[in-house]
Motif scaffolding. Sequence first.
Motif, short mmCIF file in Angstrom:
data_model
loop_
_atom_site.label_atom_id
_atom_site.label_comp_id
_atom_site.label_asym_id
_atom_site.label_seq_id
_atom_site.Cartn_x
_atom_site.Cartn_y
_atom_site.Cartn_z
N THR A 47 0.86 -1.19 0.00
CA THR A 47 0.00 0.00 0.00
C THR A 47 0.89 1.22 0.00
OG1 THR A 47 -1.46 -1.23 1.46
CG2 THR A 47 -1.93 1.11 1.15
N PRO A 48 0.72 2.12 -0.95
CA PRO A 48 1.60 3.29 -0.98
C PRO A 48 1.47 4.11 0.30
CG PRO A 48 -0.26 3.55 -2.48
CD PRO A 48 -0.27 2.13 -2.01
N ASN A 49 2.54 4.72 0.70
CA ASN A 49 2.55 5.55 1.90
C ASN A 49 2.11 6.96 1.54
OD1 ASN A 49 3.46 7.44 3.84
ND2 ASN A 49 4.68 5.81 4.76
N ALA A 50 0.91 7.30 1.94
CA ALA A 50 0.35 8.59 1.55
C ALA A 50 1.18 9.76 2.08
CB ALA A 50 -1.09 8.70 2.06
N TYR A 106 -12.08 1.99 1.04
CA TYR A 106 -11.82 2.85 2.20
C TYR A 106 -10.73 2.27 3.08
CZ TYR A 106 -15.44 6.40 1.76
OH TYR A 106 -16.18 7.48 1.36
N ILE A 107 -10.79 0.95 3.27
CA ILE A 107 -9.77 0.31 4.11
C ILE A 107 -8.38 0.54 3.50
CG2 ILE A 107 -8.98 -1.87 5.07
CD1 ILE A 107 -11.56 -1.32 6.28
N SER A 108 -8.29 0.42 2.19
CA SER A 108 -7.01 0.67 1.54
C SER A 108 -6.54 2.08 1.82
CB SER A 108 -7.14 0.45 0.03
OG SER A 108 -7.43 -0.90 -0.25
N THR A 109 -7.46 3.02 1.72
CA THR A 109 -7.10 4.41 1.98
C THR A 109 -6.59 4.58 3.40
OG1 THR A 109 -8.88 5.08 0.50
CG2 THR A 109 -7.94 6.77 1.93
N LEU A 110 -7.29 3.98 4.35
CA LEU A 110 -6.89 4.12 5.74
C LEU A 110 -5.50 3.54 5.96
CD1 LEU A 110 -10.21 3.31 7.60
CD2 LEU A 110 -9.24 5.52 7.00
N LEU A 111 -5.23 2.42 5.33
CA LEU A 111 -3.90 1.82 5.42
C LEU A 111 -2.88 2.78 4.83
CD1 LEU A 111 -4.18 -0.72 6.83
CD2 LEU A 111 -4.74 -1.84 4.68
N SER A 112 -3.23 3.30 3.69
CA SER A 112 -2.34 4.21 2.99
C SER A 112 -2.06 5.45 3.83
CB SER A 112 -3.00 4.58 1.66
OG SER A 112 -2.16 5.37 0.90
N GLN A 113 -3.06 5.90 4.53
CA GLN A 113 -2.91 7.10 5.36
C GLN A 113 -2.25 6.78 6.70
OE1 GLN A 113 -3.42 10.08 4.42
NE2 GLN A 113 -4.80 9.95 2.67
N MET A 165 -4.26 10.27 13.10
CA MET A 165 -5.56 10.19 12.43
C MET A 165 -6.21 8.85 12.77
SD MET A 165 -5.21 12.12 8.81
CE MET A 165 -4.49 10.80 7.91
N VAL A 166 -7.52 8.88 12.84
CA VAL A 166 -8.26 7.67 13.16
C VAL A 166 -9.37 7.48 12.12
CG1 VAL A 166 -9.91 6.66 14.78
CG2 VAL A 166 -7.80 7.68 15.63
N GLY A 167 -9.45 6.31 11.56
CA GLY A 167 -10.51 6.02 10.60
C GLY A 167 -11.82 5.74 11.31
N VAL A 168 -12.90 6.35 10.82
CA VAL A 168 -14.23 6.08 11.36
C VAL A 168 -15.08 5.55 10.21
CG1 VAL A 168 -16.32 7.09 12.35
CG2 VAL A 168 -14.06 7.86 13.13
N VAL A 169 -15.38 4.27 10.24
CA VAL A 169 -16.09 3.64 9.13
C VAL A 169 -17.54 3.39 9.52
CG1 VAL A 169 -16.08 1.73 7.50
CG2 VAL A 169 -13.94 2.49 8.53
N LEU A 170 -18.45 3.98 8.77
CA LEU A 170 -19.87 3.74 9.04
C LEU A 170 -20.66 3.76 7.74
CD1 LEU A 170 -20.21 6.92 8.94
CD2 LEU A 170 -20.15 6.81 11.42
N PRO A 171 -21.89 3.27 7.78
CA PRO A 171 -22.64 3.09 6.54
C PRO A 171 -23.04 4.41 5.89
CG PRO A 171 -23.63 1.84 8.34
CD PRO A 171 -22.63 2.77 8.93
N ALA A 172 -23.40 5.40 6.70
CA ALA A 172 -23.92 6.65 6.14
C ALA A 172 -23.94 7.74 7.18
CB ALA A 172 -25.32 6.43 5.60
N LEU A 173 -23.98 8.97 6.71
CA LEU A 173 -24.09 10.09 7.64
C LEU A 173 -25.49 10.69 7.61
CD1 LEU A 173 -20.75 12.11 7.33
CD2 LEU A 173 -21.62 10.86 9.31
N ASP A 174 -26.25 10.39 6.56
CA ASP A 174 -27.58 10.99 6.45
C ASP A 174 -28.63 10.16 7.20
OD1 ASP A 174 -27.56 8.90 4.74
OD2 ASP A 174 -28.30 9.99 3.00
N VAL A 175 -28.18 9.27 8.04
CA VAL A 175 -29.05 8.53 8.95
C VAL A 175 -28.72 9.00 10.36
CG1 VAL A 175 -29.61 6.24 9.84
CG2 VAL A 175 -29.05 6.54 7.42
N PRO A 176 -29.68 9.58 11.05
CA PRO A 176 -29.38 10.23 12.34
C PRO A 176 -28.59 9.36 13.32
CG PRO A 176 -31.60 10.77 11.67
CD PRO A 176 -31.07 9.79 10.66
N PHE A 177 -28.92 8.08 13.36
CA PHE A 177 -28.21 7.21 14.29
C PHE A 177 -26.70 7.31 14.09
CE2 PHE A 177 -26.17 3.20 15.35
CZ PHE A 177 -26.68 2.92 16.61
#
Lengths: 359, 359
Positions: free
Chosen positions: A72-75, B133-140, B87-99
């Motif tokens: 995975t590239p290092n951002a 998204y997981i790839s991005t989080l790893l990358s970040q 930085m911390v990844g927060v993974v959730l299904p949607a933001l337009d659902v109040p819950f």
Amino acid sequence: MGFSVYLEGTSPLTASKSEAAGERGAMTSIRDIAQAANASVATVSRVINNSGYVSAETRARVEAAIAALEYTPNAGAQRLRSGASRMVGVVLPALDVPFFAILAHVLERELFRRGYQALICCTDESADQEARYISTLLSQQVDGVVAASVLADAGQYRRIADAGIPIVAIDRDLPDLAVVSIKADHALGGRMMADHLLALGHRRFAVIGAPAHSPPVLARVQGVVDRLAEAGLQAQIELGRVHDFDACRDLARVVLTGAGRPTALIGTTDIAAIGAIHAAIGMGLAVPQDVSVIGFDDLPAARYVLPALTTVAQPLRSMAEQAVAQLCAMMAGQALPAPADLALKLVQRDTTAPPPPEA
Amino acid sequence: MGFSVYLEGTSPLTASKSEAAGERGAMTSIRDIAQAANASVATVSRVINNSGYVSAETRARVEAAIAALEYTPNAGAQRLRSGASRMVGVVLPALDVPFFAILAHVLERELFRRGYQALICCTDESADQEARYISTLLSQQVDGVVAASVLADAGQYRRIADAGIPIVAIDRDLPDLAVVSIKADHALGGRMMADHLLALGHRRFAVIGAPAHSPPVLARVQGVVDRLAEAGLQAQIELGRVHDFDACRDLARVVLTGAGRPTALIGTTDIAAIGAIHAAIGMGLAVPQDVSVIGFDDLPAARYVLPALTTVAQPLRSMAEQAVAQLCAMMAGQALPAPADLALKLVQRDTTAPPPPEA
DNA sequence: TTGTACGCGTTATCAG
DNA sequence: CTGATAACGCGTACAA
């Protein structure tokens, strides 16, 4: 052979490193896969970025290695090198308010679709927080910023603009900063609310809601006032500081208790209008028979109340989509796309009707 | 003097650089302020990080330079150097659902308070999106992840765990990954809903709602079923795939139309319950006189409906706070704090009452 | 107490 | 077509 000796000189070092994967696993780097694919880092980089010439055979070897080592590239390194972070700051007051949550949702989705990560920042309407968030965004070298903040202090955004980072404002202006501003015509929205109620025959109006420091809200109120003035009428206006269901309900209760009770209640937002409905029904008044209520925004909650709320719909999702489109054009240095229209729309449901006969 | 000559040798270079601030303004670096403060980069770094010894005088000079040049540390470089991104990844299904919006709000706020930036990722319930998204989080190189996703595919999270990144799950489990899981006791919640209605004297029940693929929802339903079984009763169960107001209302309409109409409607969520209220009232039934309705979550919308919804409150905000507390402990390598209890609470409002006499 | 020099992972430039 | 190498900005041994 001399070449082979050179490799041997460096490989023990790499081996010992991958060994020390104890705590935070050392990321596998471009160098690791170069070694595994028997190529140079430059070649690997070329494969990853599709830049320059790479033979099909080499490319295959490199791609195999990438897959095998789960590279995975290092951002951080990419950003250090290129100056671009593929991240966009999204600054808004809160996420637990549906209006902004929906905005954030669409912004995030559209940005990600185009390869940008949203950095969502909730200022909680604190100038202090906002300043700290801006510093973070600068520090993170975001490529752009979407600002939906309600704060009047545009000073902080100057720091962003000074750094050459494009800004798009949503639902507010950012004066003196050469930025795009995406927002509906709130004054017109106010007129539409008044129009609808006037057409039904109402003559005694009250405007209730919050927050009084929000320019869009004030614009709506002004629109109502202007339209009523044209009809030779006035409205009683009660604006609170906090945009809260209970507070708005209490405001409405006061208005409905006074002499010359209004037959039409105009909420500055859907939440305010829903509070007004509760106030009226709690006082034994029927909606819409005794009193009509209208809101603004058309959030999902407008359909939940009973009777369902008549309201002026704001094209929230289009606004977010357009903001992203504009920002991406700015970040790419392209010409700005023509702004699609953000038409407001009266959504007639069950809380508005002609005033009672005796009024 | 020789010293002075050395400075002159390097300064033209720096000058020409700050000149070329054309497009993306070249960030002022630690080197620039070192020069301005007449100190070395090491000293400047020491001042910034409060590490090592720095004389008060030098510190003052450096801090003055930092303020004057509006220096902002380059997060990318810091990360490259230190391996930690704050930085911390927060993974959730949607933001337009109040819950989830409320969850995200509290998570973001608590994380920022502790110096972490939230990277909010909306998966839209698409496994594909989630993987990207997981790839991005790893990358970040995120320092931690909070997962509130509904997807069953835990495989993606293995990649995170393999990288040694701590994970906290909210409102779901992440089996086989040694992680903390923060969630309320949904089975108990189901029992509480059934309990309340049984105590009022109801004997004919229906459970309606969505989404059927959500483990928490299924646990609630199971709780209802179990409690009713103890009373020798059964419930008609109608679960839809999409968690949508209209869909839930239609589900309730079907249930209310059939023979042996239930006197008690149990919504799997507040939205489902609100849909049920609309269905009942739309069919000319009175709530709660003809039919009682109960929900789950206690979202703000529960108070907006009329009559106001009786529901079981989930301590959403405490859950988010606790998730952050646990994650921060994990990231700091400290002992996990004792989990505070996440007690559910019945909030009795106006949609539940004894069944009609003839029932 | 302060300064020098190295390397983190990438990309881009330049030779081969 | 491919490989070596110089930055990017920062933190930190190590030397002074």
